[in-house]
Design a protein around this motif. Structure first.
Motif, PDB file in Angstrom:
ATOM      1  N   SER A 194       1.927   1.452 -16.516  1.00 33.22           N
ATOM      2  CA  SER A 194       1.173   0.418 -15.805  1.00 33.22           C
ATOM      3  C   SER A 194       1.924   0.103 -14.508  1.00 33.22           C
ATOM      4  O   SER A 194       3.072  -0.308 -14.544  1.00 33.22           O
ATOM      5  CB  SER A 194       1.078  -0.818 -16.701  1.00 33.22           C
ATOM      6  N   VAL A 195       1.279   0.329 -13.371  1.00 33.22           N
ATOM      7  CA  VAL A 195       1.948   0.164 -12.075  1.00 33.22           C
ATOM      8  C   VAL A 195       1.803  -1.275 -11.563  1.00 33.22           C
ATOM      9  O   VAL A 195       0.690  -1.775 -11.405  1.00 33.22           O
ATOM     10  CB  VAL A 195       1.369   1.158 -11.042  1.00 33.22           C
ATOM     11  N   ASN A 196       2.931  -1.929 -11.363  1.00 38.12           N
ATOM     12  CA  ASN A 196       2.932  -3.287 -10.806  1.00 38.12           C
ATOM     13  C   ASN A 196       3.985  -3.362  -9.712  1.00 38.12           C
ATOM     14  O   ASN A 196       5.144  -3.657  -9.984  1.00 38.12           O
ATOM     15  CB  ASN A 196       3.252  -4.312 -11.904  1.00 38.12           C
ATOM     16  N   VAL A 197       3.586  -3.047  -8.486  1.00 40.58           N
ATOM     17  CA  VAL A 197       4.583  -3.038  -7.409  1.00 40.58           C
ATOM     18  C   VAL A 197       4.942  -4.472  -7.023  1.00 40.58           C
ATOM     19  O   VAL A 197       4.179  -5.409  -7.252  1.00 40.58           O
ATOM     20  CB  VAL A 197       4.095  -2.246  -6.172  1.00 40.58           C
ATOM     21  N   GLN A 255       2.212   5.182  -8.221  1.00 41.27           N
ATOM     22  CA  GLN A 255       1.089   5.756  -8.961  1.00 41.27           C
ATOM     23  C   GLN A 255       1.341   7.229  -9.282  1.00 41.27           C
ATOM     24  O   GLN A 255       1.058   7.697 -10.380  1.00 41.27           O
ATOM     25  CB  GLN A 255      -0.198   5.594  -8.137  1.00 41.27           C
ATOM     26  N   PRO A 257      -2.776   3.518 -18.287  1.00 40.70           N
ATOM     27  CA  PRO A 257      -2.936   3.089 -19.687  1.00 40.70           C
ATOM     28  C   PRO A 257      -4.370   3.277 -20.195  1.00 40.70           C
ATOM     29  O   PRO A 257      -4.576   3.632 -21.362  1.00 40.70           O
ATOM     30  CB  PRO A 257      -2.539   1.609 -19.643  1.00 40.70           C
ATOM     31  N   THR A 305      -6.706   1.180  -0.790  1.00 41.24           N
ATOM     32  CA  THR A 305      -5.732   1.288  -1.875  1.00 41.24           C
ATOM     33  C   THR A 305      -6.384   1.900  -3.114  1.00 41.24           C
ATOM     34  O   THR A 305      -5.800   2.724  -3.795  1.00 41.24           O
ATOM     35  CB  THR A 305      -5.155  -0.100  -2.197  1.00 41.24           C
ATOM     36  N   LEU A 358       2.515   1.562  -3.614  1.00 43.13           N
ATOM     37  CA  LEU A 358       1.542   1.947  -4.638  1.00 43.13           C
ATOM     38  C   LEU A 358       1.392   3.454  -4.778  1.00 43.13           C
ATOM     39  O   LEU A 358       1.218   3.962  -5.874  1.00 43.13           O
ATOM     40  CB  LEU A 358       0.183   1.323  -4.318  1.00 43.13           C
ATOM     41  N   VAL A 359       1.479   4.175  -3.674  1.00 51.77           N
ATOM     42  CA  VAL A 359       1.267   5.628  -3.728  1.00 51.77           C
ATOM     43  C   VAL A 359       2.372   6.296  -4.546  1.00 51.77           C
ATOM     44  O   VAL A 359       2.100   7.042  -5.487  1.00 51.77           O
ATOM     45  CB  VAL A 359       1.197   6.238  -2.315  1.00 51.77           C
ATOM     46  N   ALA A 413       3.911   7.244 -12.121  1.00 45.85           N
ATOM     47  CA  ALA A 413       3.361   6.864 -13.418  1.00 45.85           C
ATOM     48  C   ALA A 413       2.492   7.980 -14.004  1.00 45.85           C
ATOM     49  O   ALA A 413       2.604   8.307 -15.188  1.00 45.85           O
ATOM     50  CB  ALA A 413       2.543   5.576 -13.280  1.00 45.85           C
ATOM     51  N   LYS A 423      -6.051  -5.575 -11.600  1.00 45.21           N
ATOM     52  CA  LYS A 423      -5.297  -4.694 -10.706  1.00 45.21           C
ATOM     53  C   LYS A 423      -5.460  -3.279 -11.235  1.00 45.21           C
ATOM     54  O   LYS A 423      -4.931  -2.937 -12.287  1.00 45.21           O
ATOM     55  CB  LYS A 423      -3.820  -5.101 -10.701  1.00 45.21           C
ATOM     56  N   SER A 469      -4.343  -0.425 -10.330  1.00 48.13           N
ATOM     57  CA  SER A 469      -3.150   0.418 -10.442  1.00 48.13           C
ATOM     58  C   SER A 469      -2.415   0.128 -11.753  1.00 48.13           C
ATOM     59  O   SER A 469      -1.813   1.013 -12.341  1.00 48.13           O
ATOM     60  CB  SER A 469      -2.230   0.206  -9.241  1.00 48.13           C
ATOM     61  N   ALA A 470      -2.478  -1.119 -12.201  1.00 51.28           N
ATOM     62  CA  ALA A 470      -1.825  -1.471 -13.466  1.00 51.28           C
ATOM     63  C   ALA A 470      -2.657  -0.968 -14.649  1.00 51.28           C
ATOM     64  O   ALA A 470      -2.137  -0.614 -15.699  1.00 51.28           O
ATOM     65  CB  ALA A 470      -1.641  -2.983 -13.559  1.00 51.28           C
ATOM     66  N   GLY A 483       0.800  -1.219   0.000  1.00 52.90           N
ATOM     67  CA  GLY A 483       0.000   0.000   0.000  1.00 52.90           C
ATOM     68  C   GLY A 483       0.831   1.267   0.000  1.00 52.90           C
ATOM     69  O   GLY A 483       0.415   2.299  -0.518  1.00 52.90           O
TER      70      GLY A 483
END
Lengths: 368, 256
Positions: A349-352, A103, B41, B70, A99-100, A106, B34, B36-37, A96
């Motif tokens: 694309s966010v993938n932590v 994000q 895009p 989240t 992600l901040v 991105a 997900k 966030s992913a 969590g």
């Protein structure tokens, strides 16, 4: 050694939010200089809880993230359009919290039309001694010591890491903090324990040095914590919990106890001895002559003195990051971003990766 | 020309919408994506489909939640960063208000509902046996006014009549628990689905109205989500107090 030639203005924005510090920095990769940085620590926020509360960490990161980015850019007099790439911590860390920052990175990079560079948090720490003067040349041994890590790595270049030893249970920083709690210091007490230890006699208590003669380069600190708990029971006259008892409260040493500083010094000496002995063994085993120390525990003065002395005996040189870069920070992320500029992509694309092994990293290669 | 981008990721539904001169370009995902992913895009795809870049936007809006922790941060971080980067106004819209706005049009199927007096209820599943709720009154000009502020309630204690204007993932749960007729459960489920499909579009429309009214919005630097649920951890002092009370109760029990 520092090859930032692929960057143009060379400006990389770095965003770190993996745990309890929001760190932002602007790094000029062309000349290898930190242009501006800001840091917000959440230590006071988590202190009443006795540890980091992941949800509160996430809330604080979003409260301060963009403000710190704005103040960093303003203090450097740089606008978003002048940045070459946005680097951010992709992991490891609290999902969590990660992600901040990821994000924000991105979305900013997307709106500015700039590429992103996801960075491994520990690689940030690992390479941060390169920001010191003098900087170490490859290859070197790295001792990574923080609240979450205790590792010895062989480093042959950016992304060329071989794990030599690791903790089999607690991290060294965790051992400091947990012991500090037992002797009545407020969370996170590691640094306070070191300060207290300066007034104590380190041979007063027989604190064990686990795995000291194990013959490998691994660490173990869980038993040390148990030994401290037993000493505290002894000092406070508390009996061990009765057989079959579900649980009994662990006594805490009162802060005016006359043996407190002695116990602190003995604990610190035990942890430092383990770190130094294995570091020297790693130097001997690999035949390398340079060792870098990175991570929060690297700021410990006793560790620095002991390691310097021990390294000198075997003809090795120790390198430390600037003290300000021992804690989590944005500069180390922006720095790795500059080193890995060839990997920058228009990928939003966010993938932590909350769990991510440093050994999975590879040397930077231009993306196809 | 007016172009407003809206982002909503507070639940299992991810929704983005570009509202350009009243026309909606949008994308929506459900279930295990997900978000966030997916989100940036997806924004890129809707902007491209309208032939716009982020710099051409007039305003950016986000659903503040409440919802998944989240998720509410995903929308907030994305929207505040874009607004900051392109230096355009940012509008924060309550996600429950946006969901309720489906009642601006879908009202004819509630013949027994007194719109002037009774509250429209939005009830979202907040997990942990709780629900996020808010109440609205629909004025004669079809506009909605929030009259019961966003709150967190035990979902077991929520009830409503089978003629009520309700929607949301939590409303479906309540209707099932109350054993309302299957037709009512289905109607709520369907309306919720419809509302979710236009969730981001509703946020964009609410924001567009605010922009047209000259509302400057909020500062991207201080933008935050709406959490409502704030008691997320116990301090050491609270845990010690609980342990003390617990020991006390146990010792009392043992003396009985």
């Amino acid at each position: 050694m520092k090859d930032f030639s692929t960057t143009r203005s060379g400006l990389v924005l770095g965003i770190e939010s993996s745990c309890d510090e929001t760190g932002i920095a602007l790094f000029n990769g062309r000349i290898g200089v930190i242009v501006a940085e800001s840091l917000h620590s959440q230590i006071l926020l988590h202190a009443p809880f006795g540890g980091v509360v992941p949800e509160l960490a996430g809330r604080d990161h979003i409260k301060y993230g963009l403000r710190l980015i704005d103040s960093t850019l303003k203090s450097a007099g740089i606008s978003g359009n002048e940045i070459e790439a946005v680097a951010y911590t992709q992991g490891p860390g609290l999902a969590g919290a990660l992600l901040v920052g990821a994000q924000l990175a991105a979305a900013l990079a997307y709106a500015w039309g700039k590429p992103t560079i996801p960075v491994h948090h520990m690689e940030g720490h690992l390479l941060s001694p390169m920001l010191a003067d003098p900087a170490p040349a490859f290859p070197f041994i790295a001792l990574l010591v923080s609240g979450g890590h205790t590792q010895l790595m062989r480093v042959d270049g950016v992304g060329r890491y071989g794990l030599l030893g690791d903790t089999i249970d607690d991290a060294a920083g965790e051992a400091f903090d947990k012991s500090a709690k037992l002797i009545g210091l407020p969370y996170p007490g590691g640094a306070l324990l070191s300060r207290l230890a300066a007034n104590g006699e380190e041979t007063s208590f027989a604190i064990p040095r686990p795995l000291l003669h194990s013959g490998d380069l691994n660490f173990s600190f869980a038993g040390l914590k148990t030994a401290v708990a037993n000493e505290v029971r002894h000092l406070t006259g508390t009996a061990l919990p009765a057989r079959g008892a579900i649980s009994a409260p662990q006594p805490i040493l009162p802060d005016d106890h006359p043996r407190r500083a002695d116990l602190a010094a003995s604990i610190q000496a035990a942890i430092v001895d383990c770190l130094v002995a294995k570091s020297v063994a790693a130097l001997k085993r690999t035949g390398l002559q340079r060792i870098v120390v990175a991570g929060g525990v690297g700021a410990n003065q006793k560790l620095r003195e002991s390691l310097n002395r021990a390294a000198e005996k075997v003809g090795a040189t120790v390198f430390y990051p600037p003290v300000a870069l021992c804690t989590d920070n944005g500069a180390m992320i922006a720095h790795v971003g500059a080193l890995r500029f060839a990997e920058a992509k228009l990928d939003y694309s966010v993938n932590v990766k909350p769990r991510w092994d440093l050994a999975e990293l590879r040397a930077p290669t231009p993306c196809a | 020309m007016s172009a407003v981008l809206a982002i909503e990721t507070s639940s299992h539904v991810g929704a983005v919408c570009l509202l350009r001169d009243g026309v909606a370009f949008k994308e929506i995902v459900r279930d295990n994506t997900k978000l966030s992913a997916w989100v940036v895009p997806a924004i890129d795809r809707v902007l491209r489909s309208a032939g716009l870049s982020a710099k051409a936007l007039d305003a950016i809006a986000y659903g503040t939640g409440p919802g998944a922790f989240t998720g509410v941060r995903t929308a907030c971080a994305t929207a505040q960063a874009i607004a900051y980067a392109v230096n355009k106004p940012l509008q924060a819209v309550n996600s429950l208000t946006a969901l309720a706005s489906v009642f601006s049009t879908a009202y004819s199927s509630y013949p027994q509902f007194n719109w002037a007096k009774e509250e429209i209820k939005v009830i979202l599943d907040a997990r942990m046996s709780e629900a996020f709720t808010a109440g609205f009154i629909r004025a004669s000009d079809k506009s909605l006014r929030m009259v019961s502020d966003t709150a967190l309630q035990p979902i077991d204690q929520i009830t409503f009549s089978e003629n009520a204007a309700v929607l949301g993932s939590g409303a479906v749960i309540v209707a099932r628990r109350m054993k309302l007729p299957e037709a009512v459960v289905n109607a709520i489920t369907e309306l919720t689905y419809t509302a979710e499909n236009v969730w981001a579009e509703s946020i964009a429309r609410i924001a567009a109205i605010l922009v047209a009214q000259g509302d400057a919005g909020i500062d991207p630097l201080t933008a935050e989500p709406t959490y409502v649920r704030n008691n997320v951890a116990k301090t050491e002092a609270e845990r010690a107090e609980e342990a003390r009370r617990d020991t006390f109760v146990r010792s009392e029990e043992s003396t009985v």
